[in-house]
Design a protein around this motif. Structure first.
Motif, PDB file in Angstrom:
ATOM      1  N   SER A 266       0.823  -1.206   0.000  1.00 38.81           N
ATOM      2  CA  SER A 266       0.000   0.000   0.000  1.00 38.81           C
ATOM      3  C   SER A 266       0.859   1.258   0.000  1.00 38.81           C
ATOM      4  O   SER A 266       0.627   2.195  -0.777  1.00 38.81           O
ATOM      5  N   ILE A 267       1.877   1.266   0.854  1.00 36.12           N
ATOM      6  CA  ILE A 267       2.775   2.427   0.938  1.00 36.12           C
ATOM      7  C   ILE A 267       3.565   2.595  -0.360  1.00 36.12           C
ATOM      8  O   ILE A 267       3.700   3.703  -0.887  1.00 36.12           O
ATOM      9  N   GLY A 268       4.064   1.490  -0.906  1.00 36.82           N
ATOM     10  CA  GLY A 268       4.834   1.557  -2.144  1.00 36.82           C
ATOM     11  C   GLY A 268       3.999   2.002  -3.324  1.00 36.82           C
ATOM     12  O   GLY A 268       4.478   2.741  -4.197  1.00 36.82           O
ATOM     13  N   GLY A 269       2.748   1.564  -3.376  1.00 39.08           N
ATOM     14  CA  GLY A 269       1.876   1.963  -4.474  1.00 39.08           C
ATOM     15  C   GLY A 269       1.550   3.440  -4.456  1.00 39.08           C
ATOM     16  O   GLY A 269       1.446   4.081  -5.505  1.00 39.08           O
ATOM     17  N   ALA A 333      19.419   1.012   8.799  1.00 35.76           N
ATOM     18  CA  ALA A 333      18.121   1.002   8.115  1.00 35.76           C
ATOM     19  C   ALA A 333      17.227   2.110   8.650  1.00 35.76           C
ATOM     20  O   ALA A 333      17.370   2.562   9.785  1.00 35.76           O
ATOM     21  N   THR A 334      16.303   2.557   7.819  1.00 37.87           N
ATOM     22  CA  THR A 334      15.254   3.471   8.267  1.00 37.87           C
ATOM     23  C   THR A 334      14.298   2.688   9.151  1.00 37.87           C
ATOM     24  O   THR A 334      13.791   1.643   8.752  1.00 37.87           O
ATOM     25  N   CYS A 335      14.035   3.194  10.339  1.00 40.35           N
ATOM     26  CA  CYS A 335      13.272   2.401  11.317  1.00 40.35           C
ATOM     27  C   CYS A 335      11.991   3.068  11.790  1.00 40.35           C
ATOM     28  O   CYS A 335      11.271   2.498  12.614  1.00 40.35           O
ATOM     29  N   ARG A 336      11.696   4.264  11.312  1.00 43.68           N
ATOM     30  CA  ARG A 336      10.459   4.934  11.698  1.00 43.68           C
ATOM     31  C   ARG A 336       9.667   5.317  10.455  1.00 43.68           C
ATOM     32  O   ARG A 336      10.224   5.741   9.438  1.00 43.68           O
ATOM     33  N   LEU A 337       8.358   5.179  10.556  1.00 44.39           N
ATOM     34  CA  LEU A 337       7.489   5.450   9.413  1.00 44.39           C
ATOM     35  C   LEU A 337       7.534   6.918   9.022  1.00 44.39           C
ATOM     36  O   LEU A 337       7.399   7.262   7.843  1.00 44.39           O
ATOM     37  N   ASN A 338       7.749   7.792   9.988  1.00 47.19           N
ATOM     38  CA  ASN A 338       7.777   9.223   9.656  1.00 47.19           C
ATOM     39  C   ASN A 338       9.021   9.629   8.873  1.00 47.19           C
ATOM     40  O   ASN A 338       9.134  10.762   8.407  1.00 47.19           O
ATOM     41  N   ASP A 339       9.967   8.677   8.720  1.00 49.90           N
ATOM     42  CA  ASP A 339      11.145   8.959   7.896  1.00 49.90           C
ATOM     43  C   ASP A 339      10.932   8.620   6.421  1.00 49.90           C
ATOM     44  O   ASP A 339      11.747   9.006   5.578  1.00 49.90           O
ATOM     45  N   ILE A 340       9.843   7.870   6.116  1.00 49.13           N
ATOM     46  CA  ILE A 340       9.609   7.512   4.714  1.00 49.13           C
ATOM     47  C   ILE A 340       8.299   8.081   4.162  1.00 49.13           C
ATOM     48  O   ILE A 340       8.081   8.040   2.955  1.00 49.13           O
ATOM     49  N   LEU A 341       7.447   8.621   5.040  1.00 46.10           N
ATOM     50  CA  LEU A 341       6.208   9.257   4.593  1.00 46.10           C
ATOM     51  C   LEU A 341       6.276  10.754   4.883  1.00 46.10           C
ATOM     52  O   LEU A 341       6.844  11.170   5.893  1.00 46.10           O
ATOM     53  N   PRO A 342       5.673  11.580   4.015  1.00 46.40           N
ATOM     54  CA  PRO A 342       5.752  13.028   4.218  1.00 46.40           C
ATOM     55  C   PRO A 342       5.034  13.501   5.482  1.00 46.40           C
ATOM     56  O   PRO A 342       5.474  14.429   6.143  1.00 46.40           O
ATOM     57  N   ASP A 344       1.356  12.132   8.317  1.00 43.98           N
ATOM     58  CA  ASP A 344       0.455  11.031   8.662  1.00 43.98           C
ATOM     59  C   ASP A 344      -0.964  11.219   8.140  1.00 43.98           C
ATOM     60  O   ASP A 344      -1.877  10.502   8.537  1.00 43.98           O
ATOM     61  N   SER A 345      -1.149  12.171   7.226  1.00 43.08           N
ATOM     62  CA  SER A 345      -2.500  12.503   6.768  1.00 43.08           C
ATOM     63  C   SER A 345      -3.159  11.382   5.956  1.00 43.08           C
ATOM     64  O   SER A 345      -4.383  11.316   5.866  1.00 43.08           O
ATOM     65  N   GLU A 346      -2.360  10.499   5.355  1.00 46.37           N
ATOM     66  CA  GLU A 346      -2.931   9.447   4.512  1.00 46.37           C
ATOM     67  C   GLU A 346      -2.843   8.055   5.139  1.00 46.37           C
ATOM     68  O   GLU A 346      -3.082   7.053   4.462  1.00 46.37           O
ATOM     69  N   LEU A 347      -2.527   7.989   6.417  1.00 42.12           N
ATOM     70  CA  LEU A 347      -2.381   6.681   7.055  1.00 42.12           C
ATOM     71  C   LEU A 347      -3.661   5.851   6.954  1.00 42.12           C
ATOM     72  O   LEU A 347      -3.617   4.655   6.643  1.00 42.12           O
ATOM     73  N   GLU A 377       0.812   3.628  13.702  1.00 35.39           N
ATOM     74  CA  GLU A 377       1.050   4.632  14.738  1.00 35.39           C
ATOM     75  C   GLU A 377       2.187   4.188  15.665  1.00 35.39           C
ATOM     76  O   GLU A 377       3.016   5.006  16.093  1.00 35.39           O
ATOM     77  N   ALA A 378       2.247   2.886  15.963  1.00 33.68           N
ATOM     78  CA  ALA A 378       3.329   2.367  16.800  1.00 33.68           C
ATOM     79  C   ALA A 378       4.677   2.487  16.095  1.00 33.68           C
ATOM     80  O   ALA A 378       5.722   2.665  16.755  1.00 33.68           O
ATOM     81  N   ALA A 379       4.653   2.410  14.767  1.00 35.30           N
ATOM     82  CA  ALA A 379       5.894   2.494  13.980  1.00 35.30           C
ATOM     83  C   ALA A 379       6.223   3.920  13.588  1.00 35.30           C
ATOM     84  O   ALA A 379       7.269   4.167  12.975  1.00 35.30           O
ATOM     85  N   TRP A 380       5.344   4.870  13.880  1.00 37.84           N
ATOM     86  CA  TRP A 380       5.532   6.256  13.431  1.00 37.84           C
ATOM     87  C   TRP A 380       6.747   6.919  14.106  1.00 37.84           C
ATOM     88  O   TRP A 380       7.525   7.621  13.471  1.00 37.84           O
TER      89      TRP A 380
END
Length: 380
Positions: A266-269, A333-342, A344-347, A377-380
């Motif tokens: 989903s994130i990659g798409g 490695a990147t370990c937090r979701l906020n490092d790969i997404l601009p 959290d508006s589309e979570l 949210e836990a990975a954010w």
């Protein structure tokens, strides 16, 4: 008694095994091959190696390299047109999961017609595909031995999972020497992808006595070799990571995956994120979520990771999860979701798109959109 099946291709494995490509292609009737790869593999020199091997055996070669890191439906359709226009008879894919998945998509259209989105889901490919030979250049995707093909639908911004026995290639040539030309970061990201395949297939609803040993072997080999492979590119460590990737590929091809992959698709798409970057972020949170459904199995995974035996299954599983979190940081490695997404508006939208993914069906614990949101949210 649970009735299972286990599908794998013919595999040629070992340093220098790429030299057997031409006679293997001949055995499949090749006179004109469509070679599918990407600019990165081309730059590393492996495309020229393949072309030389085919040329020396008088096999013509048509080259297609318009493949992005998350292969797109339009690229698949363009490759299929090139195959048919040139009268090719065998498809060879060399590279990571992207060129190999693109080659699978091309083969699907050549054999069955229509659009690649027509085959989203399981068992929708009804007619035979052209012969396929795959040569992985990374130790991670497992696509070279699997029944899975992941293609991005540009219009819907969705990574489609296409699953069919027809997508298992005729032959996989696995030459660990190809890994030596990869960067430290790509070796690590690919290996973590293989680890995620191993863990998710081990706890999957469709895990079987045939897939489980492959999953555990992959976890063991990952833990024993990842640091040495990343730090020094030791030939022995790279060989063992190749074995781990192949074992994990065989396992998930037959047992399926879970919601870490549903969310990664989903994130990659939506954001075109490199697939291997997502798993260090999501895998620990997903393992925690699944712990109530598979305590014994995740305890076994924890022991394989740490070598530490605990009286409590939950404690042993948690020690493994916490060890992985430290290891991923150590690997850079990147370990937090906020490092790969601009932001959290589309979570919520991403979680809604992940729910119907085929990988959600085999996750050991039922997951709602709210559950996926909690994981993110836990990975954010």
């Amino acid at each position: 008694m649970l009735i299972t099946k286990f599908a794998i291709p013919e595999v040629i494995f070992g340093n220098g095994s790429i030299k057997y490509l031409a006679p293997c292609a001949r055995r499949l009737g090749a006179k004109r091959v469509l070679l599918v790869s990407d600019p990165g593999v081309e730059k590393a020199g492996w495309v020229e190696v393949v072309m030389d091997l085919l040329r020396k055996d008088a096999i013509e070669c048509v080259y297609f390299n318009e493949v992005s890191s998350n292969p797109r439906d339009v690229q698949v359709h363009k490759g299929a047109e090139l195959y048919m226009e040139n009268g090719a008879d065998v498809i060879v894919g060399i590279g990571g999961g992207s060129p190999i998945d693109a080659a699978k998509g091309i083969s699907t259209i050549v054999g069955n017609g229509g659009k690649i989105r027509d085959y989203e889901g399981a068992n929708k490919i009804m007619r035979p595909l052209p012969p396929m030979i795959f040569i992985p250049s990374t130790a991670g995707s497992g696509s070279d031995v699997s029944q899975f093909c992941i293609i991005t639908d540009i219009e819907r911004q969705v990574k489609m999972s296409i699953i069919s026995r027809s997508l298992v290639p005729n032959l996989s040539i696995i030459d660990p020497m190809l890994l030596a030309t990869k960067s430290r970061e790509l070796i690590a990201a690919s290996a973590v992808d293989a680890l995620a395949h191993a863990v998710e297939s081990y706890v999957s609803r469709m895990a079987s006595p045939f897939s489980e040993p492959q999953s555990m072997q992959a976890i063991q080999l990952f833990m024993e070799n990842i640091r040495e492979a990343v730090d020094s590119k030791s030939p022995e460590a790279l060989k063992n990571l190749s074995i781990a990737s192949t074992a994990a590929g065989m396992a998930f091809s037959n047992a399926g995956l879970g919601i870490a992959h549903s969310l990664a698709h989903s994130i990659g798409g939506r954001f075109d994120v490199l697939h291997g970057m997502v798993h260090p972020v999501l895998l620990p949170s997903v393992m925690r979520f699944n712990l109530t459904s598979r305590p014994k199995k995740l305890a076994q995974v924890g022991f394989q990771i740490t070598g530490i035996q605990c009286k409590s299954e939950e404690k042993q599983a948690m020690k493994g999860i916490e060890y992985l979190e430290r290891l991923f940081l150590e690997l850079g490695a990147t370990c937090r979701l906020n490092d790969i997404l601009p932001d959290d508006s589309e979570l919520e939208l991403l979680c809604h798109k992940a729910l119907p993914d085929a990988c959600t069906l085999t996750n050991p614990r039922e997951a709602t959109c709210e559950d996926l949101m909690s994981i993110c949210e836990a990975a954010w």
